[in-house]
Design an enzyme around this catalytic site. Structure first.
Site, PDB file in Angstrom:
ATOM      1  N   ASN A  13     -29.102  16.610  27.098  1.00 41.17           N
ATOM      2  CA  ASN A  13     -28.543  15.712  26.072  1.00 41.17           C
ATOM      3  C   ASN A  13     -28.316  16.464  24.770  1.00 41.17           C
ATOM      4  OD1 ASN A  13     -28.196  12.726  26.816  1.00 41.17           O
ATOM      5  ND2 ASN A  13     -30.110  13.297  27.838  1.00 41.17           N
ATOM      6  N   ARG A  65     -52.576  12.250  16.589  1.00 44.66           N
ATOM      7  CA  ARG A  65     -51.161  11.893  16.674  1.00 44.66           C
ATOM      8  C   ARG A  65     -50.560  11.789  15.271  1.00 44.66           C
ATOM      9  NH1 ARG A  65     -48.473   9.947  21.192  1.00 44.66           N
ATOM     10  NH2 ARG A  65     -50.200   9.719  22.612  1.00 44.66           N
ATOM     11  N   HIS A 109     -32.571   6.509  26.786  1.00 46.77           N
ATOM     12  CA  HIS A 109     -33.471   6.176  27.893  1.00 46.77           C
ATOM     13  C   HIS A 109     -32.637   6.030  29.170  1.00 46.77           C
ATOM     14  CE1 HIS A 109     -36.978   4.621  29.900  1.00 46.77           C
ATOM     15  NE2 HIS A 109     -36.235   3.659  30.403  1.00 46.77           N
ATOM     16  N   ASP A 141     -38.558   1.850  17.681  1.00 44.87           N
ATOM     17  CA  ASP A 141     -39.553   1.104  16.908  1.00 44.87           C
ATOM     18  C   ASP A 141     -40.932   1.499  17.423  1.00 44.87           C
ATOM     19  OD1 ASP A 141     -39.955  -0.260  19.259  1.00 44.87           O
ATOM     20  OD2 ASP A 141     -39.085  -2.156  18.553  1.00 44.87           O
ATOM     21  N   GLY A 143     -42.835   0.290  19.577  1.00 49.36           N
ATOM     22  CA  GLY A 143     -43.127   0.095  21.001  1.00 49.36           C
ATOM     23  C   GLY A 143     -42.557   1.217  21.859  1.00 49.36           C
TER      24      GLY A 143
END
Ligand code: GRF
Length: 201
Positions: A13, A65, A109, A141, A143
């Site tokens: 990509n 993280r 995705h 976002d 999630g």
């Protein structure tokens, strides 16, 4: 618009985005840095071949993280990045990251979200018996693969497909829709209202 691309792997990509730029098909978008959390990956070689600066930030070297994301933000801001494109970047980003680039982080995705989020989306589609899957470009976002959808393309699942065949068929569409979405954002043709994204032609 300065674009930073985050990668972890093969970078097809990324290649499509770089190729679109070289053909003058990214509008005012320009890839100014490619950052990988894994050293030695093919994506880094692709960036170098295109003359784009690279950075490696091995996530294992950070205590949390949060610390990793702070370093990522600093690296991108130092290069003047305004839009972040995740392209096979295998790390979840934290609010620290998202708050630094509000509505300016996009991902691709390999499924038609909200179907088959998370890893192995192509295998999920095969195991489910879906006859149509595809790819989705979306804003990121907090999630997993859950942000507002910018663009999608459908891809058929064919009898006898294995994961490799389906992955390759989906990638053809990924390589078409991702550069087009980045161009649209850079040209100011994308607006968000809640979950709904409007793409002006
Ligand atoms: C693509 O399938 C993309 O949709 C997913 O990770 C894969 C990355 O492939 N997020 P590549 O590194 O761009 O070749």
């Amino acid at each position: 618009m300065n674009v930073g691309v985050l990668v972890s792997g093969s970078g097809t990509n990324l290649q499509a985005i770089l190729d679109a730029g070289a053909r003058g098909q990214l509008g005012p978008a320009r890839v100014v840095v490619v950052v990988s959390n894994v050293a030695g990956v093919r994506a880094l070689a692709r960036a170098e071949a295109a003359g784009v600066p690279t950075e490696v930030l091995p996530h294992q070297q950070f205590a949390s993280r949060q610390a990793f994301d702070e370093a990522l933000v600093a690296t991108l801001k130092a290069r003047g990045v305004e839009l972040v494109a995740l392209a096979g970047f295998m790390r979840l980003v934290t609010p620290t990251f998202l708050n630094a680039f509000v509505e300016r982080v996009v991902n691709i995705h390999p499924a038609l979200l909200p179907a088959f989020p998370g890893v192995h989306a192509q295998r999920q589609a095969l195991d489910y018996g879906a006859r149509i899957t595809g790819c989705t470009v979306h804003f990121v976002d907090a999630g997993v693969d859950s942000g507002p959808i910018i663009a999608q393309a459908a891809v058929p699942v064919l009898d006898g497909d294995d994961e490799a065949a389906l992955t390759a068929r989906i990638l053809v569409e990924e390589h078409r829709v991702y550069p087009a979405a980045i161009r649209a954002i850079a040209e100011g043709r994308v607006s968000i209202d809640g979950r709904r994204v409007t793409l002006l032609s």
